[in-house]
Design a protein around this motif. Sequence first.
Motif, PDB file in Angstrom:
ATOM      1  N   CYS A  73       5.226  10.162   9.212  1.00 15.75           N
ATOM      2  CA  CYS A  73       4.565   9.677   7.990  1.00 15.75           C
ATOM      3  C   CYS A  73       3.750   8.417   8.282  1.00 15.75           C
ATOM      4  O   CYS A  73       2.604   8.290   7.843  1.00 15.75           O
ATOM      5  CB  CYS A  73       5.592   9.402   6.901  1.00 15.75           C
ATOM      6  N   ILE A  74       4.340   7.485   9.018  1.00 18.96           N
ATOM      7  CA  ILE A  74       3.639   6.244   9.368  1.00 18.96           C
ATOM      8  C   ILE A  74       2.399   6.554  10.190  1.00 18.96           C
ATOM      9  O   ILE A  74       1.321   5.989   9.948  1.00 18.96           O
ATOM     10  CB  ILE A  74       4.583   5.270  10.101  1.00 18.96           C
ATOM     11  N   ALA A 133       8.732   0.864   4.081  1.00 17.67           N
ATOM     12  CA  ALA A 133       7.716   0.189   3.282  1.00 17.67           C
ATOM     13  C   ALA A 133       6.806  -0.615   4.184  1.00 17.67           C
ATOM     14  O   ALA A 133       7.258  -1.201   5.167  1.00 17.67           O
ATOM     15  CB  ALA A 133       8.369  -0.748   2.267  1.00 17.67           C
ATOM     16  N   ASP A 134       5.519  -0.609   3.828  1.00 20.39           N
ATOM     17  CA  ASP A 134       4.629  -1.494   4.576  1.00 20.39           C
ATOM     18  C   ASP A 134       4.950  -2.921   4.178  1.00 20.39           C
ATOM     19  O   ASP A 134       5.469  -3.169   3.095  1.00 20.39           O
ATOM     20  CB  ASP A 134       3.156  -1.142   4.348  1.00 20.39           C
ATOM     21  N   THR A 135       4.690  -3.844   5.063  1.00 17.50           N
ATOM     22  CA  THR A 135       5.076  -5.237   4.833  1.00 17.50           C
ATOM     23  C   THR A 135       3.881  -6.130   4.568  1.00 17.50           C
ATOM     24  O   THR A 135       3.961  -7.337   4.752  1.00 17.50           O
ATOM     25  CB  THR A 135       5.862  -5.776   6.047  1.00 17.50           C
ATOM     26  N   PRO A 137      -0.546  -2.290   8.798  1.00 13.23           N
ATOM     27  CA  PRO A 137      -0.191  -2.339  10.218  1.00 13.23           C
ATOM     28  C   PRO A 137       1.311  -2.311  10.499  1.00 13.23           C
ATOM     29  O   PRO A 137       1.736  -1.834  11.528  1.00 13.23           O
ATOM     30  CB  PRO A 137      -0.793  -3.657  10.692  1.00 13.23           C
ATOM     31  N   ASN A 138       2.117  -2.825   9.590  1.00 11.52           N
ATOM     32  CA  ASN A 138       3.542  -2.989   9.879  1.00 11.52           C
ATOM     33  C   ASN A 138       4.400  -2.354   8.792  1.00 11.52           C
ATOM     34  O   ASN A 138       4.114  -2.485   7.593  1.00 11.52           O
ATOM     35  CB  ASN A 138       3.892  -4.477   9.989  1.00 11.52           C
ATOM     36  N   GLU A 196       0.818  -1.200   0.000  1.00 11.39           N
ATOM     37  CA  GLU A 196       0.000   0.000   0.000  1.00 11.39           C
ATOM     38  C   GLU A 196       0.851   1.248   0.000  1.00 11.39           C
ATOM     39  O   GLU A 196       0.414   2.298  -0.414  1.00 11.39           O
ATOM     40  CB  GLU A 196      -0.930   0.019   1.225  1.00 11.39           C
ATOM     41  N   CYS A 197       2.082   1.144   0.524  1.00 12.90           N
ATOM     42  CA  CYS A 197       2.900   2.341   0.632  1.00 12.90           C
ATOM     43  C   CYS A 197       4.372   2.013   0.758  1.00 12.90           C
ATOM     44  O   CYS A 197       4.769   1.098   1.467  1.00 12.90           O
ATOM     45  CB  CYS A 197       2.454   3.144   1.854  1.00 12.90           C
ATOM     46  N   VAL A 198       5.183   2.802   0.054  1.00 11.14           N
ATOM     47  CA  VAL A 198       6.625   2.832   0.226  1.00 11.14           C
ATOM     48  C   VAL A 198       7.036   4.285   0.074  1.00 11.14           C
ATOM     49  O   VAL A 198       6.529   4.998  -0.787  1.00 11.14           O
ATOM     50  CB  VAL A 198       7.357   1.903  -0.769  1.00 11.14           C
TER      51      VAL A 198
END
Length: 162
Positions: free
Chosen positions: A120-121, A17-19, A133-134, A2-4
């Motif tokens: 940002c997170i 980066a989301d995992t 979530p991670n 979803e995001c980096v």
Amino acid sequence: MECVFGLVGNGFAIVAADTSAVHSILFRNGIPLTTAAAANFTRGELATALRKNPYSVNILMAGYDKEAGASLYYIDYIATLHKVDKGAFGYGSYFSLSTMDRHFRSDMSVEEAIELVDKCILEIRSRLVIAPPNFVIKIVDKDGAREHAWRQSVQDVTTAAV
């Protein structure tokens, strides 16, 4: 994913980066490349594939070279290549880019950059409807690439055999 997102600070680049669904391709051929050379090679491969059998790939490539220092390259699915100080992909990019626009400085220390990554997170988690979530945070500097930290709101669940 979803995001980096990533940014370049004073002597380092940092990428988070989301995992949720990490997929990665690592290309090694024994030929040392600068970050710019690797980014241009990747862009060339994507441009060639675009005309044959296109990939849906967006890349933030961070690296460190002795002569050039830390750098971050933005390569999108149509093989556009830009050297940037900060960048993001995915749904979370709307929130991380606006946060970085407000708080980013090119002379940031590692500690300041980590604080910005955490902001940002936090924005992504509070504003994105289905927030990842991670996150994993990695740093690239003169000492190489390394995992710095994880920001977990949900721990991996180990299922017991039934």
